[in-house]
Design an enzyme around this catalytic site. Structure first.
Site, PDB file in Angstrom:
ATOM      1  N   ILE A 140       0.642  52.961  28.713  1.00  0.00           N
ATOM      2  CA  ILE A 140       1.767  53.296  27.851  1.00  0.00           C
ATOM      3  C   ILE A 140       1.329  54.463  26.972  1.00  0.00           C
ATOM      4  O   ILE A 140       0.134  54.691  26.771  1.00  0.00           O
ATOM      5  CB  ILE A 140       2.250  52.095  26.998  1.00  0.00           C
ATOM      6  CG1 ILE A 140       1.096  51.467  26.215  1.00  0.00           C
ATOM      7  CG2 ILE A 140       2.914  51.043  27.872  1.00  0.00           C
ATOM      8  CD1 ILE A 140       1.520  50.282  25.340  1.00  0.00           C
ATOM      9  N   ASP A 141       2.290  55.212  26.467  1.00  0.00           N
ATOM     10  CA  ASP A 141       1.977  56.426  25.715  1.00  0.00           C
ATOM     11  C   ASP A 141       1.218  56.120  24.426  1.00  0.00           C
ATOM     12  O   ASP A 141       1.272  54.996  23.900  1.00  0.00           O
ATOM     13  CB  ASP A 141       3.263  57.177  25.367  1.00  0.00           C
ATOM     14  CG  ASP A 141       4.007  57.654  26.598  1.00  0.00           C
ATOM     15  OD1 ASP A 141       3.349  57.910  27.621  1.00  0.00           O
ATOM     16  OD2 ASP A 141       5.244  57.761  26.529  1.00  0.00           O
ATOM     17  N   LYS A 142       0.564  57.141  23.909  1.00  0.00           N
ATOM     18  CA  LYS A 142      -0.218  57.021  22.676  1.00  0.00           C
ATOM     19  C   LYS A 142       0.608  56.414  21.534  1.00  0.00           C
ATOM     20  O   LYS A 142       0.126  55.554  20.801  1.00  0.00           O
ATOM     21  CB  LYS A 142      -0.738  58.404  22.255  1.00  0.00           C
ATOM     22  CG  LYS A 142      -1.473  58.420  20.915  1.00  0.00           C
ATOM     23  CD  LYS A 142      -2.091  59.777  20.638  1.00  0.00           C
ATOM     24  CE  LYS A 142      -1.059  60.822  20.276  1.00  0.00           C
ATOM     25  NZ  LYS A 142      -0.587  60.659  18.866  1.00  0.00           N
ATOM     26  N   THR A 144       3.450  54.716  21.827  1.00  0.00           N
ATOM     27  CA  THR A 144       4.153  53.488  22.205  1.00  0.00           C
ATOM     28  C   THR A 144       3.229  52.301  21.945  1.00  0.00           C
ATOM     29  O   THR A 144       2.060  52.335  22.305  1.00  0.00           O
ATOM     30  CB  THR A 144       4.561  53.521  23.691  1.00  0.00           C
ATOM     31  OG1 THR A 144       5.434  54.633  23.909  1.00  0.00           O
ATOM     32  CG2 THR A 144       5.272  52.248  24.097  1.00  0.00           C
ATOM     33  N   ARG A 242      12.137  57.164  27.955  1.00  0.00           N
ATOM     34  CA  ARG A 242      12.389  58.344  27.125  1.00  0.00           C
ATOM     35  C   ARG A 242      13.278  59.350  27.852  1.00  0.00           C
ATOM     36  O   ARG A 242      14.223  59.908  27.287  1.00  0.00           O
ATOM     37  CB  ARG A 242      11.060  58.975  26.712  1.00  0.00           C
ATOM     38  CG  ARG A 242      10.191  58.049  25.870  1.00  0.00           C
ATOM     39  CD  ARG A 242       8.769  58.554  25.749  1.00  0.00           C
ATOM     40  NE  ARG A 242       8.706  59.835  25.031  1.00  0.00           N
ATOM     41  CZ  ARG A 242       7.601  60.554  24.898  1.00  0.00           C
ATOM     42  NH1 ARG A 242       6.465  60.136  25.458  1.00  0.00           N
ATOM     43  NH2 ARG A 242       7.619  61.691  24.223  1.00  0.00           N
TER      44      ARG A 242
END
Length: 313
Positions: A140-142, A144, A242
């Site tokens: 998962i993104d930084k 998130t 997103r």
């Protein structure tokens, strides 16, 4: 050099696919260039015979892959606290905090989840994804937050990767988005791939994208013109939520990549939380589901949105 043998059977859905693309998809993380190098080195066989990277597949064929044992890890273990939701000898499930990168990359060589995991697990993590991403089977993104499963063994890694491939894993996210959605429930079914111009971004890409489906349900609509939604992933493409929400005119609050460029709440990254993750345990076969509560910044922002009188759009 010690090697690990991995075998894949080609399904009808994969007929016509290039072998390097197929292996890249199946390993869920090894780069295509690395796979091509393995093919050139004679480490990949189709029905027992060496092949070229451009070879097209047919259903029923069998691919065997000789993966070199991971090099000695160059990533340093760091004593960083982890919010552990579950752990056994095969997997560890964590609640990743905001502003933590999952694995080392350019510009982020320490302070990552991998650094913390190496310390906690004493290096006992799967090696399929190489020295910089031990144990990492999905990301998962930084910015998130939320639930992530990490694999300690290669067998567990392959088991989770297969579930990711067939989209059988339960993944539910909470997001705060711009605008008021017309329907309480909906679905975005649009392929996601690299942006045709800005290669650092993803986009809805009907020509070169991969199938991507996001289901959403409105949890709460705020008078200021924002909404709290739950997104359930049918697929798991990079930046899928997103990109999908921005594509229908409801970008995530704080998303400076896919949003409007406005950040009225001065958020550090998108308001997105991976709340629920469910899968079959790779060893026992038992279904397990984990939930991470909404982080403080998220609930505090909800309280602020409820109190704002005018619109922020």
């Amino acid at each position: 050099m010690n090697e690990q043998s991995v075998i894949y059977d080609v399904s009808p859905d994969d007929t016509g696919m290039r072998i390097d693309s197929f292996i890249t998809k199946m390993t869920n993380g090894l780069s295509r260039s690395y796979i091509q190098k393995l093919i050139m080195d004679g480490a990949v066989f189709l029905d027992g015979k060496p092949i070229k990277a451009s070879c097209r597949l047919t259903a029923g064929q069998r691919i065997s892959l000789l993966l070199p044992e991971p090099e000695e890890l160059s990533v340093e273990p760091e004593n960083i606290p982890l919010d552990i939701l579950y752990e056994d000898k095969d997997i560890i499930v964590v609640n990743k905090p905001k502003d933590m990168v999952v694995h080392p990359a350019a510009g982020h060589t320490n302070g990552t989840l991998v650094n913390a995991l190496l310390y906690h697990c004493r290096g006992n993590l799967s090696g399929i994804n190489g020295v910089l991403r031990p144990g990492i089977v999905h990301r998962i993104d930084k910015d998130t937050t939320g639930v992530l499963v990490v694999c300690k063994t290669d067998a567990a890694h392959q088991g989770i990767a297969e579930q990711l491939k067939v989209h059988s894993i339960t993944r539910k996210y909470n997001a705060l988005v711009m605008g008021t959605l017309r329907e309480q429930q909906g679905k975005v079914d649009a392929p996601v791939g690299r942006h045709p111009i800005d290669r650092k971004k993803m986009a809805v890409n009907y020509q070169n994208g991969k199938n991507a489906v996001t289901h959403y349900t409105v949890i709460e609509t705020f008078p200021c013109g924002c909404s709290h939604i739950e997104c359930t992933l049918e697929t798991g493409r990079t930046h899928q939520i997103r990109v999908h929400m921005a594509s229908i005119g409801h970008p995530l609050l704080g998303d400076m990549v896919y949003g409007t460029g406005k950040n009225p709440f001065h958020l550090e990254g998108q308001a997105l939380h991976a709340r629920v993750l469910g899968f079959l345990h790779p060893t026992t076969g038992k279904y397990m589901e984990f939930e991470a509560p909404l982080p403080d910044y998220f609930t505090e922002l909800i309280d602020r949105l409820r109190k704002i009188g005018g619109t922020i759009n």
